[in-house]
Motif scaffolding. Structure first.
Motif, PDB file in Angstrom:
ATOM      1  N   PRO A  45       0.817  -1.217   0.000  1.00 34.46           N
ATOM      2  CA  PRO A  45       0.000   0.000   0.000  1.00 34.46           C
ATOM      3  C   PRO A  45       0.854   1.272   0.000  1.00 34.46           C
ATOM      4  CG  PRO A  45      -0.001  -0.999   2.170  1.00 34.46           C
ATOM      5  CD  PRO A  45       0.698  -1.967   1.264  1.00 34.46           C
ATOM      6  N   ASP A  46       0.297   2.334  -0.546  1.00 38.67           N
ATOM      7  CA  ASP A  46       1.015   3.600  -0.655  1.00 38.67           C
ATOM      8  C   ASP A  46       1.334   4.218   0.701  1.00 38.67           C
ATOM      9  OD1 ASP A  46       0.865   3.386  -3.404  1.00 38.67           O
ATOM     10  OD2 ASP A  46      -0.931   4.638  -3.572  1.00 38.67           O
ATOM     11  N   PHE A  47       0.555   3.849   1.740  1.00 40.40           N
ATOM     12  CA  PHE A  47       0.717   4.512   3.036  1.00 40.40           C
ATOM     13  C   PHE A  47       1.786   3.875   3.920  1.00 40.40           C
ATOM     14  CE2 PHE A  47      -3.021   1.671   3.264  1.00 40.40           C
ATOM     15  CZ  PHE A  47      -2.574   0.756   4.188  1.00 40.40           C
ATOM     16  N   SER A  48       2.527   2.908   3.386  1.00 43.96           N
ATOM     17  CA  SER A  48       3.561   2.254   4.201  1.00 43.96           C
ATOM     18  C   SER A  48       4.830   2.012   3.406  1.00 43.96           C
ATOM     19  CB  SER A  48       3.046   0.922   4.749  1.00 43.96           C
ATOM     20  OG  SER A  48       4.054   0.252   5.487  1.00 43.96           O
ATOM     21  N   GLN A  92       1.864   0.783  12.201  1.00 44.12           N
ATOM     22  CA  GLN A  92       1.505   0.162  13.477  1.00 44.12           C
ATOM     23  C   GLN A  92       2.262   0.815  14.634  1.00 44.12           C
ATOM     24  OE1 GLN A  92       3.042  -3.747  14.389  1.00 44.12           O
ATOM     25  NE2 GLN A  92       1.110  -4.397  15.308  1.00 44.12           N
ATOM     26  N   GLN A  93       3.532   1.074  14.427  1.00 48.88           N
ATOM     27  CA  GLN A  93       4.338   1.682  15.484  1.00 48.88           C
ATOM     28  C   GLN A  93       3.811   3.061  15.867  1.00 48.88           C
ATOM     29  OE1 GLN A  93       6.654   0.038  17.194  1.00 48.88           O
ATOM     30  NE2 GLN A  93       6.779   1.805  18.565  1.00 48.88           N
ATOM     31  N   LYS A  94       3.432   3.834  14.867  1.00 53.33           N
ATOM     32  CA  LYS A  94       2.880   5.160  15.143  1.00 53.33           C
ATOM     33  C   LYS A  94       1.574   5.051  15.934  1.00 53.33           C
ATOM     34  CE  LYS A  94       4.817   7.345  10.998  1.00 53.33           C
ATOM     35  NZ  LYS A  94       4.483   7.940   9.670  1.00 53.33           N
ATOM     36  N   LEU A  95       0.738   4.089  15.546  1.00 52.67           N
ATOM     37  CA  LEU A  95      -0.533   3.902  16.239  1.00 52.67           C
ATOM     38  C   LEU A  95      -0.317   3.448  17.680  1.00 52.67           C
ATOM     39  CD1 LEU A  95      -2.444   2.121  13.328  1.00 52.67           C
ATOM     40  CD2 LEU A  95      -2.894   4.424  14.181  1.00 52.67           C
ATOM     41  N   LYS A  96       0.618   2.517  17.866  1.00 53.94           N
ATOM     42  CA  LYS A  96       0.901   2.019  19.212  1.00 53.94           C
ATOM     43  C   LYS A  96       1.427   3.136  20.115  1.00 53.94           C
ATOM     44  CE  LYS A  96       3.130  -1.937  19.518  1.00 53.94           C
ATOM     45  NZ  LYS A  96       4.092  -3.025  19.193  1.00 53.94           N
ATOM     46  N   GLU A  97       2.265   3.991  19.569  1.00 47.50           N
ATOM     47  CA  GLU A  97       2.832   5.091  20.358  1.00 47.50           C
ATOM     48  C   GLU A  97       1.751   6.043  20.860  1.00 47.50           C
ATOM     49  OE1 GLU A  97       5.693   6.801  17.744  1.00 47.50           O
ATOM     50  OE2 GLU A  97       7.192   5.233  18.075  1.00 47.50           O
ATOM     51  N   LYS A  98       0.664   6.153  20.084  1.00 45.56           N
ATOM     52  CA  LYS A  98      -0.435   7.033  20.461  1.00 45.56           C
ATOM     53  C   LYS A  98      -1.549   6.291  21.213  1.00 45.56           C
ATOM     54  CE  LYS A  98       0.297  10.141  16.533  1.00 45.56           C
ATOM     55  NZ  LYS A  98      -0.290  10.715  15.296  1.00 45.56           N
ATOM     56  N   GLY A  99      -1.333   4.994  21.444  1.00 44.75           N
ATOM     57  CA  GLY A  99      -2.332   4.201  22.142  1.00 44.75           C
ATOM     58  C   GLY A  99      -3.585   3.957  21.331  1.00 44.75           C
ATOM     59  N   LEU A 100      -3.446   3.963  20.005  1.00 45.94           N
ATOM     60  CA  LEU A 100      -4.586   3.808  19.108  1.00 45.94           C
ATOM     61  C   LEU A 100      -4.697   2.373  18.591  1.00 45.94           C
ATOM     62  CD1 LEU A 100      -4.156   7.122  17.065  1.00 45.94           C
ATOM     63  CD2 LEU A 100      -5.796   6.654  18.897  1.00 45.94           C
ATOM     64  N   TRP A 102      -4.895  -0.899  16.058  1.00 40.58           N
ATOM     65  CA  TRP A 102      -3.966  -1.301  15.002  1.00 40.58           C
ATOM     66  C   TRP A 102      -4.607  -1.473  13.633  1.00 40.58           C
ATOM     67  CZ3 TRP A 102      -1.464  -6.196  17.646  1.00 40.58           C
ATOM     68  CH2 TRP A 102      -0.787  -5.811  18.806  1.00 40.58           C
ATOM     69  N   GLU A 103      -5.931  -1.381  13.541  1.00 41.51           N
ATOM     70  CA  GLU A 103      -6.615  -1.842  12.323  1.00 41.51           C
ATOM     71  C   GLU A 103      -6.056  -1.266  11.023  1.00 41.51           C
ATOM     72  OE1 GLU A 103      -9.164  -3.731  15.199  1.00 41.51           O
ATOM     73  OE2 GLU A 103      -8.109  -1.808  15.156  1.00 41.51           O
ATOM     74  N   LYS A 104      -5.705   0.011  11.019  1.00 41.89           N
ATOM     75  CA  LYS A 104      -5.191   0.607   9.778  1.00 41.89           C
ATOM     76  C   LYS A 104      -3.912  -0.078   9.313  1.00 41.89           C
ATOM     77  CE  LYS A 104      -5.288   4.955  11.131  1.00 41.89           C
ATOM     78  NZ  LYS A 104      -5.154   6.445  11.083  1.00 41.89           N
ATOM     79  N   ALA A 105      -3.154  -0.627  10.259  1.00 43.00           N
ATOM     80  CA  ALA A 105      -1.895  -1.291   9.927  1.00 43.00           C
ATOM     81  C   ALA A 105      -2.052  -2.779   9.657  1.00 43.00           C
ATOM     82  CB  ALA A 105      -0.892  -1.098  11.064  1.00 43.00           C
ATOM     83  N   LYS A 106      -3.193  -3.348  10.055  1.00 47.31           N
ATOM     84  CA  LYS A 106      -3.373  -4.797  10.000  1.00 47.31           C
ATOM     85  C   LYS A 106      -4.554  -5.241   9.142  1.00 47.31           C
ATOM     86  CE  LYS A 106      -0.583  -6.857  13.257  1.00 47.31           C
ATOM     87  NZ  LYS A 106       0.163  -8.124  13.055  1.00 47.31           N
ATOM     88  N   ALA A 107      -5.529  -4.363   8.916  1.00 46.13           N
ATOM     89  CA  ALA A 107      -6.799  -4.789   8.331  1.00 46.13           C
ATOM     90  C   ALA A 107      -7.089  -4.142   6.982  1.00 46.13           C
ATOM     91  CB  ALA A 107      -7.936  -4.481   9.304  1.00 46.13           C
ATOM     92  N   PHE A 108      -6.062  -3.591   6.364  1.00 38.07           N
ATOM     93  CA  PHE A 108      -6.262  -2.964   5.060  1.00 38.07           C
ATOM     94  C   PHE A 108      -6.525  -4.017   3.981  1.00 38.07           C
ATOM     95  CE2 PHE A 108      -1.686  -3.445   5.831  1.00 38.07           C
ATOM     96  CZ  PHE A 108      -1.249  -4.082   4.678  1.00 38.07           C
ATOM     97  N   ASP A 109      -7.012  -3.567   2.830  1.00 33.65           N
ATOM     98  CA  ASP A 109      -7.333  -4.490   1.735  1.00 33.65           C
ATOM     99  C   ASP A 109      -6.114  -5.337   1.364  1.00 33.65           C
ATOM    100  OD1 ASP A 109      -9.791  -3.300   1.742  1.00 33.65           O
ATOM    101  OD2 ASP A 109      -9.584  -2.294  -0.190  1.00 33.65           O
ATOM    102  N   GLY A 110      -6.302  -6.649   1.284  1.00 30.83           N
ATOM    103  CA  GLY A 110      -5.225  -7.553   0.880  1.00 30.83           C
ATOM    104  C   GLY A 110      -4.291  -7.963   1.994  1.00 30.83           C
ATOM    105  N   ALA A 111      -4.555  -7.522   3.236  1.00 30.53           N
ATOM    106  CA  ALA A 111      -3.623  -7.769   4.337  1.00 30.53           C
ATOM    107  C   ALA A 111      -3.713  -9.168   4.926  1.00 30.53           C
ATOM    108  CB  ALA A 111      -3.839  -6.742   5.447  1.00 30.53           C
ATOM    109  N   ALA A 112      -4.632  -9.995   4.426  1.00 29.04           N
ATOM    110  CA  ALA A 112      -4.781 -11.353   4.954  1.00 29.04           C
ATOM    111  C   ALA A 112      -4.692 -12.369   3.815  1.00 29.04           C
ATOM    112  CB  ALA A 112      -6.115 -11.503   5.679  1.00 29.04           C
ATOM    113  N   VAL A 113      -3.636 -13.143   3.818  1.00 25.07           N
ATOM    114  CA  VAL A 113      -3.520 -14.265   2.879  1.00 25.07           C
ATOM    115  C   VAL A 113      -4.123 -15.496   3.535  1.00 25.07           C
ATOM    116  CG1 VAL A 113      -1.927 -15.801   1.665  1.00 25.07           C
ATOM    117  CG2 VAL A 113      -1.455 -13.344   1.775  1.00 25.07           C
ATOM    118  N   VAL A 114      -5.052 -16.127   2.850  1.00 23.36           N
ATOM    119  CA  VAL A 114      -5.674 -17.361   3.328  1.00 23.36           C
ATOM    120  C   VAL A 114      -5.366 -18.452   2.310  1.00 23.36           C
ATOM    121  CG1 VAL A 114      -7.849 -18.519   3.877  1.00 23.36           C
ATOM    122  CG2 VAL A 114      -7.510 -16.133   4.537  1.00 23.36           C
TER     123      VAL A 114
END
Length: 204
Positions: A45-48, A92-100, A102-114
């Motif tokens: 993704p473009d955001f990482s 994820q690190q930025k979110l954790k630092e703010k106590g937020l 994790w979904e934006k770092a873990k649940a984006f489109d395509g983030a789960a291979v099954v």
């Protein structure tokens, strides 16, 4: 269906990321839109700038359950698979630092291979000692056994069902061992479970 993921379930991975060992399983969810479509590459993704692979054993729930006792948990699944929990580690690190969350770092489109196929647990010797691995460009980068889990599959099902009703088709990602790392364009990721090739995907 929903995807319920377990974090920090292998001691060596906890140490790898310098996290604290939890007293209870760490849970988060991915939506069904996070499942990577079959025969599709994984697009970074473009955001990482730091997306990591995390190979995990998967469990597919076969019947509805709530407040499942551990001794009955084995009745709620027959199929075992393999997958990847892609993680935008920098986000994820930025979110954790703010106590937020994790979904934006873990649940984006395509983030789960099954995995495309599932193994019947009747054909497996012991679900608590399954050997699995991930290769990146034909080099083994993660390799472990479910015997190393802090919480085994039946324990996880009992714990998860305390909070969330499990439904037919739900998938549990049971956690990743050490060896996680960054993916780059044109990488090939191939997963194996008990000697069976479970998936092979290209990164774009």
């Amino acid at each position: 269906m929903k995807i319920i993921c377990v974090g920090r379930n292998y001691t060596d991975h906890i140490a790898e990321l310098k996290n604290e060992k939890p007293e209870d399983p760490v849970l988060f969810q991915k939506p069904d839109t996070s499942i990577l479509l079959k025969k599709q590459p994984f697009f970074i993704p473009d955001f990482s700038n730091d997306v990591h692979y995390e190979v995990e054993v998967l469990v597919k729930i076969k019947k509805i359950g709530k407040h499942i006792q551990e001794k009955f948990a084995h009745k709620y699944y027959d199929e075992i698979g393999l997958g990847i929990d892609f993680t935008a580690r920098d986000l994820q690190q930025k979110l954790k630092e703010k106590g937020l969350p994790w979904e934006k770092a873990k649940a984006f489109d395509g983030a789960a291979v099954v995995s495309n196929k599932w193994l019947d647990k009747k054909d497996l010797n012991d679900v608590n000692d399954l050997k699995f691995s991930l290769q990146k460009n034909d080099e083994v980068v993660q390799e472990a056994s479910t015997s190393l889990m802090l919480w085994k599959i039946d324990e996880l099902i009992a714990y998860i069902s305390t909070y969330f009703t499990l439904k037919i088709g739900d998938i549990i990602f049971t956690g990743t061992p050490s060896g996680v790392g960054k993916v780059s364009p044109e990488d090939r990721l191939t997963g194996f479970l008990e000697g069976n090739k479970m998936f092979s995907i290209r990164v774009k």
